[in-house]
Design a protein around this motif. Sequence first.
Motif, PDB file in Angstrom:
ATOM      1  N   ASN A 125       0.576  -1.157   0.056  1.00  0.00           N
ATOM      2  CA  ASN A 125      -0.245   0.075  -0.003  1.00  0.00           C
ATOM      3  C   ASN A 125       0.908   1.295  -0.267  1.00  0.00           C
ATOM      4  O   ASN A 125       0.416   2.257  -0.743  1.00  0.00           O
ATOM      5  N   LEU A 126       2.183   1.176   0.755  1.00  0.00           N
ATOM      6  CA  LEU A 126       2.834   2.286   0.694  1.00  0.00           C
ATOM      7  C   LEU A 126       3.447   2.652  -0.855  1.00  0.00           C
ATOM      8  O   LEU A 126       3.789   3.691  -1.161  1.00  0.00           O
ATOM      9  N   GLY A 127       3.908   1.440  -1.473  1.00  0.00           N
ATOM     10  CA  GLY A 127       4.051   1.568  -2.779  1.00  0.00           C
ATOM     11  C   GLY A 127       3.066   2.071  -3.708  1.00  0.00           C
ATOM     12  O   GLY A 127       3.347   2.890  -4.713  1.00  0.00           O
ATOM     13  N   GLN A 128       1.619   1.768  -3.375  1.00  0.00           N
ATOM     14  CA  GLN A 128       0.705   2.267  -4.214  1.00  0.00           C
ATOM     15  C   GLN A 128       0.657   3.602  -4.173  1.00  0.00           C
ATOM     16  O   GLN A 128       0.177   4.733  -4.811  1.00  0.00           O
ATOM     17  N   VAL A 129       1.019   4.314  -2.825  1.00  0.00           N
ATOM     18  CA  VAL A 129       1.008   5.955  -2.546  1.00  0.00           C
ATOM     19  C   VAL A 129       2.065   6.382  -3.353  1.00  0.00           C
ATOM     20  O   VAL A 129       2.023   7.302  -4.042  1.00  0.00           O
ATOM     21  N   LEU A 130       3.067   5.709  -3.427  1.00  0.00           N
ATOM     22  CA  LEU A 130       4.511   6.479  -4.192  1.00  0.00           C
ATOM     23  C   LEU A 130       4.241   6.542  -5.736  1.00  0.00           C
ATOM     24  O   LEU A 130       4.480   7.614  -6.335  1.00  0.00           O
ATOM     25  N   THR A 131       3.463   5.650  -6.267  1.00  0.00           N
ATOM     26  CA  THR A 131       3.111   5.551  -7.761  1.00  0.00           C
ATOM     27  C   THR A 131       1.954   6.310  -7.857  1.00  0.00           C
ATOM     28  O   THR A 131       1.536   6.465  -9.187  1.00  0.00           O
ATOM     29  N   GLY A 132       1.214   6.546  -6.825  1.00  0.00           N
ATOM     30  CA  GLY A 132      -0.083   7.268  -7.049  1.00  0.00           C
ATOM     31  C   GLY A 132      -1.244   6.652  -7.750  1.00  0.00           C
ATOM     32  O   GLY A 132      -2.050   7.109  -8.210  1.00  0.00           O
ATOM     33  N   GLU A 133      -1.175   5.167  -7.423  1.00  0.00           N
ATOM     34  CA  GLU A 133      -2.380   4.470  -7.951  1.00  0.00           C
ATOM     35  C   GLU A 133      -3.809   4.798  -7.521  1.00  0.00           C
ATOM     36  O   GLU A 133      -3.870   5.194  -6.485  1.00  0.00           O
ATOM     37  N   ARG A 134      -4.780   4.654  -8.408  1.00  0.00           N
ATOM     38  CA  ARG A 134      -6.117   5.037  -8.149  1.00  0.00           C
ATOM     39  C   ARG A 134      -6.551   4.423  -6.900  1.00  0.00           C
ATOM     40  O   ARG A 134      -7.341   4.784  -6.072  1.00  0.00           O
ATOM     41  N   ASN A 135      -6.542   3.021  -6.920  1.00  0.00           N
ATOM     42  CA  ASN A 135      -7.150   2.094  -5.866  1.00  0.00           C
ATOM     43  C   ASN A 135      -6.008   1.768  -5.068  1.00  0.00           C
ATOM     44  O   ASN A 135      -4.950   1.105  -5.371  1.00  0.00           O
ATOM     45  N   ARG A 136      -6.156   2.588  -3.756  1.00  0.00           N
ATOM     46  CA  ARG A 136      -4.957   2.288  -2.626  1.00  0.00           C
ATOM     47  C   ARG A 136      -5.744   2.669  -1.251  1.00  0.00           C
ATOM     48  O   ARG A 136      -6.697   3.249  -1.035  1.00  0.00           O
ATOM     49  N   LEU A 137      -5.016   1.977  -0.295  1.00  0.00           N
ATOM     50  CA  LEU A 137      -5.350   2.193   1.009  1.00  0.00           C
ATOM     51  C   LEU A 137      -4.290   2.766   1.643  1.00  0.00           C
ATOM     52  O   LEU A 137      -3.081   2.246   1.892  1.00  0.00           O
ATOM     53  N   GLU A 138      -4.464   4.144   1.881  1.00  0.00           N
ATOM     54  CA  GLU A 138      -3.598   5.200   2.488  1.00  0.00           C
ATOM     55  C   GLU A 138      -3.294   5.211   3.761  1.00  0.00           C
ATOM     56  O   GLU A 138      -4.302   4.632   4.777  1.00  0.00           O
ATOM     57  N   PRO A 139      -2.129   5.516   4.701  1.00  0.00           N
ATOM     58  CA  PRO A 139      -2.140   5.661   5.850  1.00  0.00           C
ATOM     59  C   PRO A 139      -3.107   6.833   6.422  1.00  0.00           C
ATOM     60  O   PRO A 139      -3.357   7.512   5.769  1.00  0.00           O
ATOM     61  N   CYS A 140      -4.017   6.553   7.418  1.00  0.00           N
ATOM     62  CA  CYS A 140      -4.896   7.117   7.721  1.00  0.00           C
ATOM     63  C   CYS A 140      -4.906   8.682   8.165  1.00  0.00           C
ATOM     64  O   CYS A 140      -5.543   9.543   7.856  1.00  0.00           O
ATOM     65  N   THR A 141      -3.780   8.860   8.906  1.00  0.00           N
ATOM     66  CA  THR A 141      -3.619  10.235   9.282  1.00  0.00           C
ATOM     67  C   THR A 141      -3.178  11.351   8.045  1.00  0.00           C
ATOM     68  O   THR A 141      -3.725  12.232   7.926  1.00  0.00           O
TER      69      THR A 141
END
Length: 290
Positions: A125-141
């Motif tokens: 999921n952190l990798g999804q944040v890095l690449t800006g993927e549309r479907n991702r679960l981000e750190p909540c804060t």
Amino acid sequence: MTTIMDGKAVAAHLSEGIKDAVEESRKHGIRPKVAFVRVGELSDAISYERAAMKRFEKLSIDTEQFHFPDDISNRAFLTKFREINEDYAINGILLLQPLPDHIDMRRVVELMNPIKDIDGMTPFNLGQVLTGERNRLEPCTPAGVIEMLDFYDIDLEGKNVTVVGASAVVGKPLSLMLMNRNATVTICNVYTDDLIKRCKDADIIISAAGVINLIGPEHVREGAVVVDVGINFNDAGKMVGDVNFEAVKDKTSFITPVPGGIGAITTTVLVYHLMLATDYQKEPVLFLER
């Protein structure tokens, strides 16, 4: 004139969408369920768990708690965690932190199914944040910070943003999320020599360093946006942020209070992420491919 950003208003706005999603899920026979996993009796973890439980239950989400003694062996805990992770009735997992030192946190995170990781802590999921993927679960804060800025129509594109604090759970992922919105991001920490200058140049200051009164009026230019993610307790036991709120607020266009700001959003973001996770689990292959 300064606008004090209201975390409760943002949470209420998110909650309306969540209620609709819960109702729609139940029409199709789906009852989203979250597992709370806690080791030991640390007061901060218990307090956060209670607040999150209250929010999930208020939004009619099924919950289950898994509590383990702080002397549970690493092997025993990993075995139990694997069972929770593989339970098809559980759509999301919230792992309360910190874990005792003898528990292999790296291994726990590796075991967690990223599609159930509602706090966005797995490498996937952190990798999804890095690449800006549309479907991702981000750190909540960090996600709560973005929700706050969006709610108040604060445009990030082309803005100079200074993030103070570079933790793996807030500062680093938040910086990536801001860059995904085309902001120009400067990342600082408490050791940054020219912190005043780097903050003074910013359109938006976001502090998540965990230091009382780290950000004063000398850091803030007229009309800046200030977001305080810090949670600290002063000598009187009062919760305060990183920003000297009273000294800074009149210089800002928008500012978050502590309490009542970002902290008021995070548990609602967790519920929103559970609904996303539940939706992704209908087509897990698509989630992993995107």
